[in-house]
Design a protein around this motif. Structure first.
Motif, mmCIF file in Angstrom:
data_model
loop_
_atom_site.group_PDB
_atom_site.id
_atom_site.type_symbol
_atom_site.label_atom_id
_atom_site.label_comp_id
_atom_site.label_asym_id
_atom_site.label_seq_id
_atom_site.Cartn_x
_atom_site.Cartn_y
_atom_site.Cartn_z
ATOM 1 N N ALA A 218 1.079 -1.391 0.123
ATOM 2 C CA ALA A 218 0.299 -0.241 0.010
ATOM 3 C C ALA A 218 1.170 1.252 -0.489
ATOM 4 C CB ALA A 218 -0.776 0.093 1.395
ATOM 5 N N GLU A 232 -4.513 11.312 -6.206
ATOM 6 C CA GLU A 232 -3.978 10.390 -6.434
ATOM 7 C C GLU A 232 -3.031 9.788 -4.912
ATOM 8 O OE1 GLU A 232 -2.846 8.385 -9.212
ATOM 9 O OE2 GLU A 232 -4.627 9.069 -10.544
ATOM 10 N N PRO A 233 -2.913 8.757 -5.356
ATOM 11 C CA PRO A 233 -1.814 8.186 -3.758
ATOM 12 C C PRO A 233 -0.311 9.481 -3.863
ATOM 13 C CG PRO A 233 -2.493 6.383 -4.796
ATOM 14 C CD PRO A 233 -3.119 7.305 -5.854
ATOM 15 N N ILE A 255 -2.485 10.069 0.895
ATOM 16 C CA ILE A 255 -4.025 8.950 0.581
ATOM 17 C C ILE A 255 -3.224 8.144 -0.118
ATOM 18 C CG2 ILE A 255 -5.237 9.016 -1.504
ATOM 19 C CD1 ILE A 255 -5.889 11.272 0.763
ATOM 20 N N GLU A 257 -3.999 3.906 -1.452
ATOM 21 C CA GLU A 257 -4.513 2.709 -1.896
ATOM 22 C C GLU A 257 -5.117 1.670 -1.924
ATOM 23 O OE1 GLU A 257 -4.500 3.426 -6.555
ATOM 24 O OE2 GLU A 257 -5.901 5.173 -6.274
ATOM 25 N N GLY A 258 -5.371 0.546 -2.038
ATOM 26 C CA GLY A 258 -5.042 -0.133 -1.143
ATOM 27 C C GLY A 258 -6.296 -1.065 -0.818
ATOM 28 N N ALA A 263 -6.667 2.129 2.451
ATOM 29 C CA ALA A 263 -6.230 2.616 2.028
ATOM 30 C C ALA A 263 -7.427 3.934 2.164
ATOM 31 C CB ALA A 263 -7.858 2.366 0.384
#
Length: 544
Positions: A218, A232-233, A255, A257-258, A263
């Motif tokens: 992540a 965006e991450p 930030i 994702e995952g 997330a």
């Protein structure tokens, strides 16, 4: 030999070298840990003072190892507090294992720093009253501590800024008012399967290469050196700007994702670390946590709930702030007798800082009030203000700031007169906050350039247009209104009010007066309803 005579013997000998200083540190710590409760107050005071003097001369690894050795069998609260306020690695080693009585924990907590309280908040073996005290002190408001292994070479905590020191004093005053600990609100429950926090480390390029407490996929490979955009991450501009300056990062946004547990949005704090032998920058070490509800103010509560929260915050801040300012004024004015020049200077600083915080509270109150009230309608009895005079006053009021920032302000008048339908106080707040915010993001030597305009073809509005400073020329409107946005990412040294907060406040005040703040590609324009004589005559003729 008795403990007090041992302390006296140790203190009589001036440590001549590094080995002697380490030995004295260990001996004094061991005596206090085992027999501190049996010693006379004067002996305890002398021993703790000696440890405080020795601490900068004793390697961090030695202090950490001592903390680990003493934590379980040490029962002396003042010694626990001393170790708790050391660098993170030492504090973690002590606070993870320290065993004190319920009464001692309650006595120690106000003397601990946020890092230590954050760690204690994660312990399940503390009495319920201690957990309530932690909640009352705001233990949930800080990031998790750094891992011991990742903190061995971290630098000493930087000295707090004057405002941070003032806030600490407010916190201390509030916690000592005798309020029932049981009334503290319970921390919000985490969403299902959501992780609470994690630790991380980056390399000198800012890329995260080690984590603990979260899935590696992540976050490993993300960079804190560049800001991410468009959801965006990645991290925000606060982190990226701090990285460029090798500055401490405080509550920056991240930030990810995952999976559901990883997330979403996080808040993280981190400090740079350097190779002790060469001083070479090696990266950042830090910790992350989920944001609290009050850290997403423009996504959470709305309407009356949001206004009530702000009003409650204002109520909680005013009393301790006034008390601190009052005591500082007593010291500054030497009302209880002569004081040293250094204390008077400190008192002057506290009074000035308290006034700055008071201005923020006033702005919060104004924003809450204006957001709750509908925009004013044209009618008899409305206040009218000459905006040209207000601009002149603001330029004069900002003279000291302009000199410090080496920035000039030049606002031309086009047309006129410049009478607006708003109160003098609100006009000064709108114009002052707008100009101050743009001065804060201007580079030394720059000029904040603008125009105060009346358009006789469209004379229902006055316009104060200010050209965007270079630092924010390419930023989107959404970024400028984001309270976490900063063009350079200054974390500890940024202005008290963020750019986003100031612009939102100006827009809120303007809308309450029937105007608005527009963020254009080249300029920010404050529109205010005109009260010029020509406008009044036109309205009257249309009414006939």
């Amino acid at each position: 030999m008795t403990a007090d005579s041992m302390i006296a013997t140790i203190l009589r000998q001036t440590p001549a070298d590094r080995r002697a200083r380490i030995a004295a540190w260990r001996q004094l710590s061991d005596i206090l840990a085992q027999r501190g409760n049996q010693l006379a107050d004067e002996d305890v005071r002398r021993a703790l003072h000696a440890l405080a003097v020795l601490r900068p001369e004793v390697p961090e690894k030695v202090r950490r190892d001592c903390a680990r050795a003493l934590a379980r069998h040490g029962r002396f609260a003042p010694l626990v507090a001393l170790y708790a306020n050391d660098v993170p690695a030492v504090s973690v080693a002590m606070m993870r294992e320290a065993r004190l009585s319920e009464e001692d924990w309650l006595a120690v907590l106000p003397a601990t720093n946020p890092m230590a309280r954050s760690l204690l908040a994660g312990r399940a073996d503390l009495p319920e009253s201690v957990q309530r005290a932690l909640a009352a002190l705001g233990s949930a408001s800080v990031a998790l501590p750094q891992p011991p292994a990742a903190s061995e070479e971290a630098s000493e905590d930087p000295a707090p800024s004057q405002i941070s020191e003032l806030v600490r004093r407010i916190d201390k005053f509030q916690s000592s008012r005798g309020q029932p600990l049981g009334t503290a609100p319970a921390p919000p429950r985490l969403r299902a399967k959501e992780r609470e926090g994690f630790l991380f480390e980056t390399g000198p390029d800012g890329v995260i290469h080690w984590v603990e407490g979260i899935a590696r996929g992540a976050i490993v490979g993300l960079s804190i050196a560049e800001a991410a955009f468009g959801g965006e991450p990645g991290v925000d501009g606060v982190a990226a700007g701090a990285f460029r300056q090798r500055a401490e990062m405080i509550n920056a946004r991240l930030i990810l994702e995952g999976g559901a547990e990883d997330a979403g949005e996080w808040r993280f704090s981190a400090v740079p670390w350097f190779e002790p032998a060469t001083g070479q920058f090696r990266g950042y070490r830090g910790s992350a946590r989920r944001p609290r509800s009050n850290e997403t103010p423009y996504r959470g509560a709305t309407g009356d709930a949001a206004g009530d929260s702000i009003r409650q915050l204002i109520h909680e801040l005013r009393s301790p702030l006034n008390a601190i300012s009052g005591f500082a004024q007593i010291i500054s004015g030497q009302m209880f007798g002569p004081v040293s020049q250094s204390y008077r200077r400190m008192a002057h600083t506290i009074v000035a800082d308290a006034a700055a915080v008071q201005a923020i509270i006033d702005d919060l109150e104004t924003a809450a009030r204006s957001s709750a009230d509908p925009p004013a309608e044209t009618g008899a009895g409305e206040a009218e203000t000459d905006i040209a005079t207000i601009v002149t006053k603001v330029e004069s009021d900002l003279g000291g700031l302009l000199d410090d920032q080496q920035v000039s302000v030049s606002i031309a008048r086009i047309g006129g007169p410049f009478v607006a339908r708003t109160s003098d106080a609100d006009a000064r707040r709108m114009v002052g906050r707008l100009v101050t915010a743009l001065v804060d993001v201007s580079e030394p030597g720059a000029a904040v350039v603008g125009q105060l305009v009346t358009d006789h073809e469209h004379d229902d509005m006055l316009q104060l247009r200010i050209v965007r400073p270079a630092a924010i020329r390419s930023a989107t409107a959404a970024e400028l209104l984001d309270p976490g946005y900063s063009p350079e990412g200054e974390a500890p040294g940024a202005a008290i009010l963020s750019l986003g907060f100031s612009l939102r406040l100006v827009d809120s005040l303007a809308r309450a007066a029937g105007g608005r703040l527009d963020i254009g590609h080249n300029a920010l324009t404050l529109h205010l309803r005109s009260a010029n004589p020509a406008k009044a005559e036109k309205d009257a003729s249309q009414g006939d």
